[in-house]
Motif scaffolding. Sequence first.
Motif, PDB file in Angstrom:
ATOM      1  N   TYR A  14      -8.445   1.749 -12.850  1.00  0.00           N
ATOM      2  CA  TYR A  14      -8.166   1.940 -11.431  1.00  0.00           C
ATOM      3  C   TYR A  14      -8.268   3.406 -11.059  1.00  0.00           C
ATOM      4  CZ  TYR A  14      -6.700  -2.887 -11.319  1.00  0.00           C
ATOM      5  OH  TYR A  14      -6.683  -4.245 -11.382  1.00  0.00           O
ATOM      6  N   ASN A  35      -0.335   5.333  -8.633  1.00  0.00           N
ATOM      7  CA  ASN A  35       0.921   5.630  -7.944  1.00  0.00           C
ATOM      8  C   ASN A  35       1.657   6.728  -8.719  1.00  0.00           C
ATOM      9  OD1 ASN A  35       2.192   4.382 -10.133  1.00  0.00           O
ATOM     10  ND2 ASN A  35       2.557   2.473  -9.019  1.00  0.00           N
ATOM     11  N   SER A  89      -1.047   0.446  -5.171  1.00  0.00           N
ATOM     12  CA  SER A  89      -1.051  -0.728  -4.288  1.00  0.00           C
ATOM     13  C   SER A  89      -1.726  -0.352  -2.970  1.00  0.00           C
ATOM     14  CB  SER A  89       0.385  -1.172  -4.018  1.00  0.00           C
ATOM     15  OG  SER A  89       1.052  -0.172  -3.254  1.00  0.00           O
ATOM     16  N   GLN A  90      -1.944  -1.343  -2.119  1.00  0.00           N
ATOM     17  CA  GLN A  90      -2.501  -1.073  -0.796  1.00  0.00           C
ATOM     18  C   GLN A  90      -1.602  -0.130  -0.011  1.00  0.00           C
ATOM     19  OE1 GLN A  90      -3.220  -4.836   1.112  1.00  0.00           O
ATOM     20  NE2 GLN A  90      -5.108  -5.188  -0.022  1.00  0.00           N
ATOM     21  N   ASP A  91      -0.299  -0.275  -0.159  1.00  0.00           N
ATOM     22  CA  ASP A  91       0.635   0.615   0.551  1.00  0.00           C
ATOM     23  C   ASP A  91       0.493   2.061   0.095  1.00  0.00           C
ATOM     24  OD1 ASP A  91       1.651  -1.471   2.068  1.00  0.00           O
ATOM     25  OD2 ASP A  91       3.363  -1.817   0.722  1.00  0.00           O
TER      26      ASP A  91
END
Length: 132
Positions: free
Chosen positions: A39, A43, A50-52
Amino acid sequence: EGKQIDRLIIHDLFKPYFDTWVKYRKERLKKMDVEDHDYLFINRSGKPASQDVIRGYTDKWGKLIGKDLYPHSMRHCFVTFLQTEYNCSSDFIKTLVHWSDTSLVDLYSDRNEDDIEWEEIENMKKIFNKEG
């Protein structure tokens, strides 16, 4: 398994930024003792973002440049950039992003009539300057 997605990278423009990010990402994962993964975005704990989290990145970048930026706006930016910086035709952009017709190019282009008029004037200047 799944649908193969074509990718386009404007190498000369993008590569230096990509290399800087990959170097930072590797150093960060090593520092946090997290095993590397496929990826690109991570984070705070080094796990896949994540999308957030990605939305948080674009919000932060938008504040830095003083623009309302969100993941979907990148589509608008890409189309407008190809038109204004490289004078790409709607047919070329349609083919590049695998759209069914050129109406989507018009939908995602953020150029207005004044932008188009000035571009045409600049094109005419280039023609006249070449021909004397």
